[in-house]
Motif scaffolding. Structure first.
Motif, short mmCIF file in Angstrom:
data_model
loop_
_atom_site.label_atom_id
_atom_site.label_comp_id
_atom_site.label_asym_id
_atom_site.label_seq_id
_atom_site.Cartn_x
_atom_site.Cartn_y
_atom_site.Cartn_z
N ARG A 40 6.98 45.25 72.70
CA ARG A 40 6.09 45.54 72.42
C ARG A 40 5.43 47.15 72.43
N THR A 41 6.29 48.06 71.65
CA THR A 41 5.08 49.25 71.52
C THR A 41 4.22 49.35 70.89
N ALA A 99 3.03 42.79 64.77
CA ALA A 99 4.40 43.19 65.85
C ALA A 99 3.75 42.61 66.92
N GLN A 100 2.70 41.67 67.61
CA GLN A 100 1.93 40.57 68.61
C GLN A 100 2.87 39.24 68.52
N ARG A 155 10.06 47.22 63.20
CA ARG A 155 9.11 47.50 62.40
C ARG A 155 8.16 47.14 62.22
N VAL A 175 9.22 46.07 68.07
CA VAL A 175 8.79 45.08 69.04
C VAL A 175 10.69 45.48 69.35
N ASP A 228 5.37 38.96 65.93
CA ASP A 228 7.43 38.41 66.01
C ASP A 228 7.05 38.55 67.34
N TYR A 229 6.48 40.08 68.21
CA TYR A 229 7.22 39.41 70.10
C TYR A 229 6.74 38.38 70.48
N THR A 257 13.98 44.93 71.39
CA THR A 257 14.28 43.73 72.47
C THR A 257 16.08 43.93 72.97
N ASN A 278 3.22 49.14 67.37
CA ASN A 278 3.79 47.86 65.99
C ASN A 278 5.52 47.82 65.55
#
Length: 269
Positions: A193-194, A137-138, A123, A198, A140-141, A200, A196
């Protein structure tokens, strides 16, 4: 002759007086104009306002070992050593967490089926200096997708985006084959990603002692199912106890403290 010279001197002296007065007057007017120009140019500068970053959508993370239903875990890892999952170590559970399940389903003379499933959450808080939680977050995605694509020893590597909105706001599926311990494994990773956060999910399996290798499509379907549940659990963790249509929680004290610590650590790096 003497009189004419004397008279001429008096005329020139009188003529000089108005000339001096005119010069003095021009000098005075000029100074006044300079003062006026100086005053008008001294207007105060406009105050610059910094645009605030958008607030983070989610303030909490779900319990990673409960983010995937026990029914799904049982179907994907039939003989899990620990049905409750093995929690990953984290020094900051408000910002990151994970859980894994693995087990060998022994079918006697028909061989055995091995399965591994894990889920991870990260987060990101909104920070004026670092950007919004969603933007962070994007970024890191994208890094997680690149990491999955760089799996060492991977064969038949394939990458495909999930249909928009089917698993979070965006998701990517990565599949490949890998040979280890003398067996052929099928791997599937779903990065989603949802807001903020990520998410996996890794799922893999192999057949031992003559058992058939699981199909790539079955492994991918399992990873997608787990990923959908994990993404849904993020929203559920933040909607807990909130009436329908009510605003999202601002976050617990521990989450806020975690955000400050994470931001400070990132800045220092």
């Amino acid at each position: 002759m003497h009189r004419s010279a004397s008279r001429l001197t008096r005329i020139l002296a009188c003529a000089a007086v108005p000339v001096m007065l005119v010069v003095a007057g021009c000098s005075s007017d000029s100074d006044g104009k300079k003062d006026g120009a100086s005053s008008s140019s001294a207007a105060p500068e406009a105050t610059k306002t910094e645009v605030a970053v958008a607030p983070a959508k989610f303030a909490e993370l779900p319990d990673p070992c409960k983010s995937i239903t026990s029914k799904t875990v049982k179907s994907l890892v039939p003989s899990a050593k620990n049905k409750s999952g093995t929690r990953g170590k984290s020094s900051d559970t408000a910002a990151r967490g994970g859980c894994s399940w693995n087990g060998l389903d022994d079918n006697g003379v028909k061989g055995s089926q091995y399965r591994w499933l894990d889920v991870g959450f990260t987060r990101f808080a909104s920070d004026q200096a670092l950007g919004s939680g969603a933007d962070r977050a994007q970024a890191d995605y994208a890094k997680q997708v690149a990491k999955a694509q760089a799996a060492e020893g991977a064969k038949k590597l394939a990458t495909a985006p999930a249909p928009a909105g089917s698993i979070g706001e965006e998701a990517t599926k990565v599949t490949y084959d890998l040979t280890k311990t003398g067996e052929d494994f099928k791997y599937a990773t779903v990065i989603a990603r949802t807001g903020n956060v990520v998410v996996t999910v890794n799922y893999n399996g192999a057949g031992y002692a003559g058992a058939k290798t699981p199909s790539a499509s079955d492994i991918l379907k399992g990873a997608e199912k787990a990923a959908k549940e994990a993404v849904a659990s993020v929203a559920a963790a933040n909607d807990a106890g909130q009436p329908s249509g009510s605003p999202k929680p601002a976050g617990s004290a521990s989450a806020k403290a975690s955000d400050k610590a994470s931001a400070s650590a990132t800045k220092s790096d």
